[in-house]
Structures are given as C-alpha cells and as structure tokens.
Design a protein around this motif. Structure first.
Motif, PDB file in Angstrom:
ATOM      1  N   UNK A 102      -4.564   3.174  -9.037  1.00  0.00           N
ATOM      2  CA  UNK A 102      -3.950   2.226  -9.613  1.00  0.00           C
ATOM      3  C   UNK A 102      -2.821   2.873 -11.279  1.00  0.00           C
ATOM      4  N   UNK A 103      -4.195   2.879 -11.812  1.00  0.00           N
ATOM      5  CA  UNK A 103      -3.364   3.648 -13.477  1.00  0.00           C
ATOM      6  C   UNK A 103      -2.570   4.984 -13.378  1.00  0.00           C
ATOM      7  N   UNK A 104      -2.758   6.417 -12.103  1.00  0.00           N
ATOM      8  CA  UNK A 104      -1.518   7.274 -11.458  1.00  0.00           C
ATOM      9  C   UNK A 104      -0.462   5.927 -11.494  1.00  0.00           C
ATOM     10  N   UNK A 105      -0.742   5.187 -10.377  1.00  0.00           N
ATOM     11  CA  UNK A 105       0.619   5.092  -9.920  1.00  0.00           C
ATOM     12  C   UNK A 105       1.382   4.227 -10.812  1.00  0.00           C
ATOM     13  N   UNK A 106       0.679   3.534 -11.604  1.00  0.00           N
ATOM     14  CA  UNK A 106       1.456   2.690 -12.956  1.00  0.00           C
ATOM     15  C   UNK A 106       2.565   3.579 -13.925  1.00  0.00           C
ATOM     16  N   UNK A 107       1.223   4.953 -14.551  1.00  0.00           N
ATOM     17  CA  UNK A 107       1.942   5.501 -15.537  1.00  0.00           C
ATOM     18  C   UNK A 107       2.265   6.630 -15.181  1.00  0.00           C
ATOM     19  N   UNK A 108       2.779   7.178 -13.660  1.00  0.00           N
ATOM     20  CA  UNK A 108       2.884   8.312 -13.518  1.00  0.00           C
ATOM     21  C   UNK A 108       4.128   8.115 -11.956  1.00  0.00           C
ATOM     22  N   UNK A 109       3.865   8.191 -10.636  1.00  0.00           N
ATOM     23  CA  UNK A 109       4.785   7.435 -10.158  1.00  0.00           C
ATOM     24  C   UNK A 109       3.894   6.922  -9.106  1.00  0.00           C
ATOM     25  N   UNK A 110       4.585   5.416  -8.848  1.00  0.00           N
ATOM     26  CA  UNK A 110       4.225   4.147  -7.843  1.00  0.00           C
ATOM     27  C   UNK A 110       4.091   4.287  -6.528  1.00  0.00           C
ATOM     28  N   UNK A 111       4.431   5.438  -5.670  1.00  0.00           N
ATOM     29  CA  UNK A 111       3.882   6.196  -5.184  1.00  0.00           C
ATOM     30  C   UNK A 111       2.895   7.613  -4.509  1.00  0.00           C
ATOM     31  N   UNK A 112       2.447   7.233  -5.897  1.00  0.00           N
ATOM     32  CA  UNK A 112       1.233   8.775  -5.365  1.00  0.00           C
ATOM     33  C   UNK A 112      -0.508   8.281  -4.588  1.00  0.00           C
ATOM     34  N   UNK A 113      -0.594   9.221  -4.200  1.00  0.00           N
ATOM     35  CA  UNK A 113      -1.587   8.855  -3.656  1.00  0.00           C
ATOM     36  C   UNK A 113      -1.591   8.528  -2.214  1.00  0.00           C
ATOM     37  N   UNK A 114      -0.981   8.898  -0.887  1.00  0.00           N
ATOM     38  CA  UNK A 114      -0.061   8.786  -0.259  1.00  0.00           C
ATOM     39  C   UNK A 114      -1.631   8.084   1.504  1.00  0.00           C
ATOM     40  N   UNK A 115      -2.568   8.488   1.405  1.00  0.00           N
ATOM     41  CA  UNK A 115      -3.209   8.546   2.739  1.00  0.00           C
ATOM     42  C   UNK A 115      -4.301   7.843   2.106  1.00  0.00           C
ATOM     43  N   UNK A 116      -4.936   6.949   3.494  1.00  0.00           N
ATOM     44  CA  UNK A 116      -6.413   6.417   3.118  1.00  0.00           C
ATOM     45  C   UNK A 116      -7.986   7.360   2.240  1.00  0.00           C
ATOM     46  N   UNK A 117      -7.505   8.468   3.634  1.00  0.00           N
ATOM     47  CA  UNK A 117      -9.077   8.841   2.836  1.00  0.00           C
ATOM     48  C   UNK A 117      -8.322   9.672   0.990  1.00  0.00           C
ATOM     49  N   UNK A 118      -7.322  10.255   0.605  1.00  0.00           N
ATOM     50  CA  UNK A 118      -6.627  10.326  -0.484  1.00  0.00           C
ATOM     51  C   UNK A 118      -7.828   9.398  -1.506  1.00  0.00           C
ATOM     52  N   UNK A 119      -7.124   8.126  -1.175  1.00  0.00           N
ATOM     53  CA  UNK A 119      -8.112   6.970  -2.263  1.00  0.00           C
ATOM     54  C   UNK A 119      -9.317   6.394  -2.119  1.00  0.00           C
ATOM     55  N   UNK A 120     -10.035   6.560  -0.941  1.00  0.00           N
ATOM     56  CA  UNK A 120     -11.306   6.823  -1.189  1.00  0.00           C
ATOM     57  C   UNK A 120     -11.414   8.300  -1.491  1.00  0.00           C
ATOM     58  N   UNK A 121     -11.604   8.716  -1.470  1.00  0.00           N
ATOM     59  CA  UNK A 121     -12.204  10.253  -1.966  1.00  0.00           C
ATOM     60  C   UNK A 121     -11.779  10.267  -3.796  1.00  0.00           C
ATOM     61  N   UNK A 122     -10.448   9.435  -3.975  1.00  0.00           N
ATOM     62  CA  UNK A 122     -10.869   9.279  -5.915  1.00  0.00           C
ATOM     63  C   UNK A 122     -11.428   7.953  -6.176  1.00  0.00           C
ATOM     64  N   UNK A 123     -11.541   7.628  -5.237  1.00  0.00           N
ATOM     65  CA  UNK A 123     -12.762   5.896  -5.086  1.00  0.00           C
ATOM     66  C   UNK A 123     -14.671   7.041  -5.897  1.00  0.00           C
ATOM     67  N   UNK A 124     -14.501   7.842  -4.636  1.00  0.00           N
ATOM     68  CA  UNK A 124     -15.950   8.588  -4.458  1.00  0.00           C
ATOM     69  C   UNK A 124     -16.138   8.965  -5.658  1.00  0.00           C
ATOM     70  N   UNK A 125     -15.210   9.935  -6.391  1.00  0.00           N
ATOM     71  CA  UNK A 125     -15.401  11.107  -7.701  1.00  0.00           C
ATOM     72  C   UNK A 125     -15.715  10.026  -8.450  1.00  0.00           C
ATOM     73  N   UNK A 126     -16.891  11.095  -9.332  1.00  0.00           N
ATOM     74  CA  UNK A 126     -17.437  11.494 -11.021  1.00  0.00           C
ATOM     75  C   UNK A 126     -16.939  11.535 -11.300  1.00  0.00           C
TER      76      UNK A 126
END
Length: 156
Positions: free
Chosen positions: A131-155
C-alpha cells in the motif's frame, strides 16, 4: 492508504541523493530516497544513478554506473531469496548517501516488489508496504498475488 508526513522524515531531511518528487523517486520514512524505473523506457532526465539493481530474468545491458543483477523472471519472484535479501539490505544502506535505482522491464511488478521490501527495511510494517509503495511510487506496483505475499512475509 499508508502515507507519512515528509516533514517528519529524518536523515537527510527528505532531500536525499535523489530529489524527492522527481520521476520514479520513492521517499522512504527515514528520508532515504530510491528510484524505480522501467528499462523499456528512456532514462529519466537528471542525474544518473550511482548504483542500480537490475531485476531481470536474463543478464542486463551494461551501464556506465555500478550495478548488480538479481535474477528475477518477469511476473515471478527472485530466483534466490537469500541473495535478494542481501541485495535489498545493501541497497537500503547505500540509499543513505547514494543515488540507488531499482529497475525491471516495466518498472512496476519486480521493481515495486523490491521497493516494498526496502520500505519494510525502512520501518514500514510488512502488511502495509505494498500500500505504501502504491501510494508513493506507482498505483499499479507489485503486480501478482505471490509478489504481494512475498512482501507480506518479508521481515526487516
């Protein structure tokens, strides 16, 4: 939407090596700036990066500045996640004083995912980083469900 008050950014006071607000530049909460871009587009006007991370499935073309290739097929995830963490951490550290750029073919999926991971390293909660990157870089950033999951699991 996860935004932050750029007036409260620490470090370089929001200026950083890249000019905040310039094309493709993401201002992180710490005040670090990183630029994302698509390699299929012309190089933006202004200063060149001092360091770039190319997120591609095949070897990138040579550039006039220091760069690193992270093997990452289009629409997928990094081929080596341990190496990706190392690259992201190094880039985040360099962004404190260098012009760091992340680039893939279009500048959205892989680049957005990498920028979201940098945001996590910078203190953005992993569940809010896309959400941060979409709001501050590109509204369409992080395109796939697995990319979103990768970010959520990144610490950080």
């Amino acid at each position: 939407m996860y935004k932050f008050d750029s007036g409260s950014a620490s470090g370089t006071g929001g200026g950083g090596p890249w000019e905040a607000g310039a094309a493709g530049v993401l201002l992180l909460p710490s005040g670090r700036t990183v630029r994302g871009r698509g390699l299929r587009r012309p190089l933006p006007a202004g200063p060149s990066p001092s360091y770039a991370v190319h997120l591609l499935g095949r070897r990138p073309p040579e550039v006039a500045w220091e760069s690193r290739w992270l093997r990452w097929p289009d629409f997928w995830l990094p081929s080596n996640r341990a190496e990706a963490r190392e690259v992201f951490t190094d880039a985040w550290e360099r962004a404190a004083g260098e012009r760091v750029e992340f680039a893939c073919g279009g500048g959205r999926g892989r680049t957005g995912t990498a920028l979201a991971c940098l945001a996590v390293l910078d203190g953005v909660p992993a569940e809010r980083a896309v959400e941060f990157v979409r709001g501050n870089y590109d509204a369409h950033a992080v395109e796939t469900p697995w990319q979103k999951r990768y970010v959520r699991q990144f610490s950080g």
